[in-house]
Design a protein around this motif. Structure first.
Motif, PDB file in Angstrom:
ATOM      1  N   ARG A   2       0.861  -1.177   0.000  1.00  0.00           N
ATOM      2  CA  ARG A   2       0.000   0.000   0.000  1.00  0.00           C
ATOM      3  C   ARG A   2       0.904   1.236   0.000  1.00  0.00           C
ATOM      4  N   VAL A   3       0.716   2.122  -0.973  1.00  0.00           N
ATOM      5  CA  VAL A   3       1.553   3.297  -1.145  1.00  0.00           C
ATOM      6  C   VAL A   3       0.696   4.543  -0.946  1.00  0.00           C
ATOM      7  N   ILE A   4       1.179   5.466  -0.128  1.00  0.00           N
ATOM      8  CA  ILE A   4       0.530   6.755   0.069  1.00  0.00           C
ATOM      9  C   ILE A   4       1.333   7.792  -0.713  1.00  0.00           C
ATOM     10  N   VAL A   5       0.687   8.476  -1.641  1.00  0.00           N
ATOM     11  CA  VAL A   5       1.335   9.533  -2.415  1.00  0.00           C
ATOM     12  C   VAL A   5       0.727  10.868  -1.995  1.00  0.00           C
ATOM     13  N   VAL A   6       1.566  11.782  -1.548  1.00  0.00           N
ATOM     14  CA  VAL A   6       1.105  13.103  -1.129  1.00  0.00           C
ATOM     15  C   VAL A   6       1.480  14.095  -2.227  1.00  0.00           C
TER      16      VAL A   6
END
Length: 375
Positions: A2-6
């Motif tokens: 799971r990748v969080i991109v801001v």
């Protein structure tokens, strides 16, 4: 994974694209309702021609391949392999173009020196006076104001529930391994967080990296009503030789020493770049301002100068100017670096500072991040 991109700009969206392509789940968080920074306020050029050799050129060429591949999958990007022409008018300008042709990587860039007649065969709209033109076959273009919208729609379609875009949320705090809290109080947890915040270098970014080796650059641009005919290539002027590292040579030293820029161009660190949009209008610029604090207003003299340069190449008046705007991008203070990529907390990486290369290089920047992080 799971990748969080801001960040909802092109660099952040390309990181989301890479993660989804590799089978991962992505949550992309944008503080505005839509991205409003440099990703939308640029030319949409995939600009290989002026890039420095080595890593920068390799990155741009790889990005050019990826843009073409993604453009075939996402027609709304408006990808077109239009190439670019840089008309030259004086012996000093011609010498810089000839020196560029002598570079060992000239063939990789698709450089050719054309006569004025040959240049007009490629781009008949260039009816003004010039002696020759440097052609770069590898340059291309996309539509910057709509690219992120079409990329996100494609991500929703292809990711089968693995992609979520959250708008109107500012990430305020890192709260653990791969975890951040937004201004709604919600915590987003992943195996990795990528902060692709563009020129937004305050708030969380400043807290995490107080001495970030990245500066902000302001520029002015404009867009016209439809030209009424195709402008089949991107167009630059010889002042771009002074700006882009690919043209550094003894011939450029002679140009700088013996052929002064127009005073307005020198004062505002100007070059001409011009691309036609899909609606027929022309995106034209630009200036460069490095000293903070930036002015809050736009100045008319640079617009008048660049309009005169364009008209001299087209041999006709410009269509009515429809929009004028300023934009800000983030650039590594070591301008030889393509991007600043740094682990700033446990499971959190900052990717920023590509400068005027963000639109060009973003697919390859994201690919490198994905490879280095083992996605």
């Amino acid at each position: 994974m799971r990748v969080i991109v801001v960040g909802g700009g092109v660099v952040g969206t390309m990181h989301a694209w890479q993660a989804v392509e590799r089978g991962h789940e992505v949550v992309q968080i944008e503080r505005e309702a839509e991205a409003r920074g440099a990703s939308l306020r640029n030319f949409g050029q995939i600009w290989v021609s002026g890039r420095a050799g080595g890593e920068e050129l390799d990155t741009a060429l790889r990005a050019r391949e990826l843009w073409e591949r993604i453009g075939a999958e996402v027609p709304g990007l408006g990808f077109r392999a239009n190439g670019s022409l840089t008309p030259v008018r004086t012996p000093r300008e011609l010498a810089v173009a000839e020196a560029a042709l002598a570079r060992p990587d000239a063939a990789a860039r698709g450089y050719r020196l054309l006569t004025a007649a040959e240049a007009r065969e490629i781009n008949p709209a260039l009816r003004g006076a010039f002696e020759a033109a440097l052609w770069c076959e590898r340059d291309a273009a996309v539509e910057p104001r709509t690219a992120q919208l079409h990329l996100r729609e494609a991500l929703r379609t292809r990711a089968a529930g693995r992609y979520t875009f959250l708008a109107g949320r500012e990430v305020r705090e890192v709260v653990g391994h791969g975890a951040v809290r937004d201004d709604h109080g919600d915590v987003h947890r992943g195996d990795a967080v990528v902060l692709a915040t563009g020129a937004w270098l305050s708030g969380l970014v400043r807290e995490l990296v107080p001495d970030l080796p990245v500066r902000r650059v302001r520029l002015q641009m404009m867009q016209t009503d439809p030209l009424g005919e195709p402008l089949t290539t991107s167009v630059a002027d010889a002042d771009s030789f002074r700006y882009y590292p690919a043209y550094r040579s003894p011939a450029l030293d002679a140009l700088n020493a013996e052929q002064e820029q127009a005073p307005i161009a020198a004062e505002h660190k100007m070059q001409l770049l011009m691309v036609q949009r899909r609606d027929g209008g022309l995106t034209i610029g630009d200036t460069h301002e490095y000293e903070h604090p930036f002015a809050f207003d736009t100045l008319e003299d640079p617009y008048e100068h660049v309009a005169a340069v364009v008209e001299s190449f087209l041999g006709r008046p410009l269509p009515r100017i429809r929009h004028r705007w300023a934009g800000v991008y983030a650039q590594c203070t070591d301008t030889t670096r393509v991007v600043h990529r740094q682990q700033v907390a446990d499971g959190v990486w900052l990717v920023t500072g590509p400068g005027g290369r963000g639109m060009t290089c973003s697919p390859a920047i994201a690919e490198t991040t994905a490879n280095e992080l083992g996605w």
